[in-house]
Each structure stands twice: as structure tokens, then as C-alpha cells.
Design an enzyme around this catalytic site. Structure first.
Site, PDB file in Angstrom:
ATOM      1  CB  SER A 131     -21.487   1.994  18.114  1.00 38.37           C
ATOM      2  OG  SER A 131     -20.215   2.568  18.160  1.00 38.37           O
ATOM      3  CG  ASP A 137     -18.058  -2.155  23.100  1.00 38.69           C
ATOM      4  OD1 ASP A 137     -18.926  -2.013  23.970  1.00 38.69           O
ATOM      5  OD2 ASP A 137     -17.867  -1.331  22.189  1.00 38.69           O
ATOM      6  CG  HIS A 169     -19.804   1.845  23.221  1.00 38.32           C
ATOM      7  ND1 HIS A 169     -19.235   0.979  22.320  1.00 38.32           N
ATOM      8  CD2 HIS A 169     -20.234   2.900  22.487  1.00 38.32           C
ATOM      9  CE1 HIS A 169     -19.306   1.485  21.107  1.00 38.32           C
ATOM     10  NE2 HIS A 169     -19.908   2.659  21.173  1.00 38.32           N
TER      11      HIS A 169
END
Length: 487
Positions: A240, A166, A136
Site C-alpha cells: 500500500s 485514500d 490508510h
């Protein structure tokens, strides 16, 4: 009591991702971190200048012995954690631009904008320049650049990604890199100390630490295949794709999300999630040679086992498992002898309490895996051995039901799944086909049918395996939900 229950529900429902995106918070229940614009980076960097990213070595104690410190380990690890900056060109939809006269009168009005976002990554191969991050973080990006701890910046080459867990892999053309060795995440235990490193809110290389609060965390809405590590180390927007390391400086996880009832921009409350390094390693092994991940499936449809169904099968009312309702012809499950009415209670040594657990297990297995299944049948416990076949990503609608002939159906993109949670995307509809005559359009999202759920392609295939006499689809078209009766 009501207030505490509501708080618990909010915590389990709202998974706010740690990525840094420029479009703002879409929804309280949206799992992706919608981060502040990248232009806030300058202010954040100025603030960071006053705060050291890592504490300096402590002075010796009175008896001459140094205090315990993570600094020696971090000196080796920090150069391997990078900052990722992405740009995406987004066309602005304005009906006036369809008129050439309007475009001639107002040529200065922009017809597109650039979204910028910030995230983190980890160098895992210094020789090849491989950088691991979250899917993402780089999803839909037109330009990806990577900034190293020593100040160098490189344009990155996209090698491949797997939206389900992911994970994404990119490459930079750089020399003299530092890489992190991949540790064995299966050896992590609750209580082990771990350190999270990333670039939250645009700050460079921030370090947080804590213990492992849980392993094998799953059941979180809309996050794909789940086998998360839950560290107590703070994970915030921008973290992230960053590193979760053990005290030996080995990469044991990729930071991916923080759970917060107030959304991703409300700050961290100590509930973070990281993708295990073993899962990331398996994804990389497939991405490097072919650029994609082929995932296995048993080829069964299942439903939850409730007390009434359990008693009808001669089982204890409290028995848990995944009740098989359909077995696809030619599947690994069919070859293994699995039948409708069987209850799967264990797969590959992992306990299966409900269909979601089985779906999650399948989503983490490569094609060709041999999986032992523990099954309850007619009051007996059987062990069946199944080989997983490749999970289809697209299906011809006509293969599911003649009324869908001419429609090409596909799984939701990761962005759509985060926003909607479930559904099947109509990718294309052939002109003049039966699906077109029935009013189906490209871009429609099938969220359910009158015969059952359409959470994903597998669920829709299972629902339509019994070919209902009358077929009604509940679809989402744009922001409007409605029904479509097919002839």
C-alpha cells in the site's frame, strides 16, 4: 453454477487492502489489509537477504544481443520508493483501572499498547521531500518514519490526506533524494505493461510486473471514490502506497488494494487496485497549500431507475441512469435547472448508469468545477451545465430535522467506513438539547431511518428533506444495533 456464483460474489465483496497493519484481520469482508505485526519484519528481512529484490541484468544471448530487461528502468525508479513505519499508542480499556486501589496494587499492568505497521510510499518531489502514500497507511499514527533505499531513515511530517480516494502526503527533511515523475494515467490502456514496487510483508523493494487488466474500475464495497487501475502485477499487504510505473519509469498509480476472497493475508491472486496518478496529482495540488481537500457536489438526491419507474417516466424499461428525487436549495444543481424526475445519464462526459456512479463522479471533482450534465426529461434529452459547490463534512442536526437539534453529524472516518460500509456519525450532542432528550449520544452511528437510507450525510439530508411525521433512527452504539424513536 451455485458454487461459481458464490465465488464471484466473494470476489466482488472482499477487497483486502495492501497496507500492513498490526492489529490482525478484523473480518473476511473488511477491505483494509490487516497485516502481520511489525516484529515479523526481522524474519522477513532475513528471508529477503537470500532473494534479490530485482533480477540482475541478463547475460548476452549467443548472437551478442542482450535480452530485454526492466533493470535499466528500475535502477532509476527504485531509489524513489520508500518504506513507511508507523506507531500508534492505543489505550487499553480495562474497568479495573477506574479503581485507584486496583491501580495501586497492580502498577505494572500496562494501560496502553503500541500498534506498529508497515507500508510503502513514493517520493514525488526531491527538492521539497514530498512523499505520496495511502491515507490508510498513516491514519491515526502518532509517529511516522520513512526509510530510504540507501538505508537512511527520517521522521516524517504529516502535510495532509484525503480519506475518500485514500491519498496522503508527508514530508521528510532529506537531501539527495530521487523522485518519480508523475505520468498521465488517463493514457493507460488495457494491455499496457506496468510494474508495481513496494515492501510487501516487510520485504524491501519487491518488484512485480504485469499488464493493465482494467481501467476505471469501480463498484467495490466500502472503498470511497473509485476510479481504480486494475494491474495484473501482484499487490500484497505492505504494498500500500507503493509505486505503479509504466515502462518509461513514470508514476501512473499508487498501489492500494488487492481483491481476495480469503482476506488480505491469504496472498495475492492477481487482482490488485491502484489509484490513478492524475487523481493523486489533483489531491496533492489541494493538500500542499491548505492541508485538506475540498470536494464538490451537485446537491441532488437520486435513486436507481428500475423498469417500473422508467415506464412511468415514458422511458424504455431498460433505461439506466440516476433518477433525481430531490434538489437542494442553493445548490449547483438548482442553479442549473435540474428538477426532481430528471434522469441523469451522463456527467462530465462519463456515463451514469446508477446513483453510485454519480456519487463516485462527484467525489472526484474539485469545488467550482463546471460539469455538463446529460439529462432525460419528458422524453427529451437536455444538456445542463452545473457548477459544483463544496461538499459539507459536518451538519447541524437541527438543519435536517428539529428532532435532531443539538446534534452535530459528520461523515464516517475511513476506518469506520471500511468496517461498516455506510452510516453517519453523531460527533457531538449538546447537553439538554432536543437530540439529547431523544436519547442520541456522541459516537452513535446512524445507519438508516424509517424514511430512507443514511449511507452518508448527503443521503441522510435527502431522506429528511421530506420531514417524516414520525422519525425512527436505526443506530449502532458500540457493537449493538437498535432503534431510537425521536419526539
Amino acid at each position: 453454477m451455485k458454487r461459481s456464483t458464490a465465488t464471484l460474489l466473494a470476489l466482488t465483496a472482499a477487497a483486502a487492502f495492501g497496507g500492513f497493519a498490526a492489529t490482525g484481520i478484523r473480518d473476511l469482508l473488511d477491505n483494509r489489509a490487516q497485516a502481520a505485526p511489525a516484529r515479523a519484519e526481522a524474519a522477513a528481512t532475513a528471508a529477503a537477504a537470500a532473494v534479490p529484490a530485482v533480477a540482475s541484468r541478463p547475460a548476452a544471448t549467443g548472437d551478442g544481443q542482450p535480452l530485454p530487461s526492466l533493470a535499466p528502468m528500475l535502477e532509476r525508479v527504485l531509489p524513489a520508493v520508500v518504506r513507511i513505519h508507523t506507531k500508534q499508542v492505543v489505550r487499553i480499556r480495562n474497568p479495573f483501572f477506574d479503581d485507584p486501589f486496583f491501580r495501586r496494587l497492580f502498577p505494572e499492568i500496562p494501560q496502553e499498547r503500541i500498534n506498529e505497521s508497515l507500508g510503502s510510499g513514493v517520493i514525488i518531489d526531491a527538492e521539497r521531500g514530498y512523499v505520496l502514500t495511502n491515507h490508510h497507511v498513516i491514519e491515526n499514527a502518532d509517529d511516522v518514519s520513512v526509510s530510504l533505499a540507501d538505508g537512511r531513515t527520517f521522521q516524517a511530517e504529516f502535510l495532509g490526506s484525503d480519506a475518500d480516494p485514500d491519498v496522503a502526503l508527508i514530508r521528510i527533511p532529506a537531501n539527495n533524494l530521487t523522485a518519480l515523475p508523475l505520468g498521465d494515467s488517463s493514457k493507460l490502456r488495457v494491455g499496457d505493461f506496468v510494474v508495481a514496487i513496494g515492501n510487501p510483508f516487510g520485504l524491501t523493494q519487491t518488484v512485480t510486473s504485469g499488464i493493465v487488466s482494467a481501467v476505471g474500475r469501480s463498484g467495490i464495497r466500502g472503498l470511497g471514490s473509485q476510479n481504480f487501475i486494475q494491474p495484473a502485477a501482484s499487490i500484497n499487504p505492505g504494498n500500500s502506497g507503493g509505486a505503479l510505473v509504466n515502462l518509461r519509469g513514470e508514476l501512473v498509480g499508487i498501489n492500494t488494494a488487492s481483491l481476495n476472497p480469503r482476506g488480505s493475508m491469504a496472498g495475492n491472486i492477481g487482482l490488485g487496485l491502484a489509484i490513478p496518478s492524475n487523481l493523486a496529482r489533483d489531491v496533492v495540488r489541494q493538500l500542499v497549500p491548505i492541508g485538506e481537500v475540498r470536494r464538490g457536489t451537485l446537491g441532488v438526491e437520486t435513486q436507481a431507475l428500475n423498469a417500473r419507474l422508467a415506464r412511468s417516466l415514458g422511458l424504455d424499461a431498460g433505461q439506466q441512469g440516476a433518477l433525481v428525487t430531490a434538489v437542494h436549495a442553493g445548490s449547483g444543481a438548482a442553479a442549473a435547472g435540474l428538477r426532481p424526475g430528471d434522469v441523469i445519464v451522463e456527467a462530465g462526459g462519463q456515463r451514469i448508469d446508477h446513483p453510485g456512479a454519480l456519487h463516485n463522479f462527484e467525489g472526484l471533482q474539485p469545488v467550482g468545477s463546471a460539469v455538463p450534465l446529460k439529462v432525460l426529461r419528458d422524453g427529451r434529452t437536455l444538456t445542463l451545465n452545473a457548477t459544483l459547490h463544496e461538499q459539507p463534512r459536518q451538519l447541524d442536526g437541527g438543519a435536517l430535522d428539529p428532532r435532531l437539534a443539538g446534534a452535530r453529524l459528520a461523515e464516517l472516518s475511513e476506518t469506520q467506513r471500511q468496517a461498516l460500509g455506510r452510516g453517519v456519525r453523531v460527533e457531538a450532542v449538546a447537553a439538554g438539547s432536543r437530540a439529547a432528550q431523544n436519547g442520541l449520544q456522541p459516537g452513535d452511528i446512524i445507519v438508516a431511518t424509517n424514511a430512507g437510507p443514511a449511507d452518508d450525510l448527503g443521503a441522510l439530508r435527502g431522506t429528511l428533506s421530506r420531514r417524516p411525521e414520525r422519525l425512527v433512527l436505526r443506530i449502532l452504539r458500540g457493537n449493538v444495533q437498535g432503534t431510537l424513536s425521536l419526539r
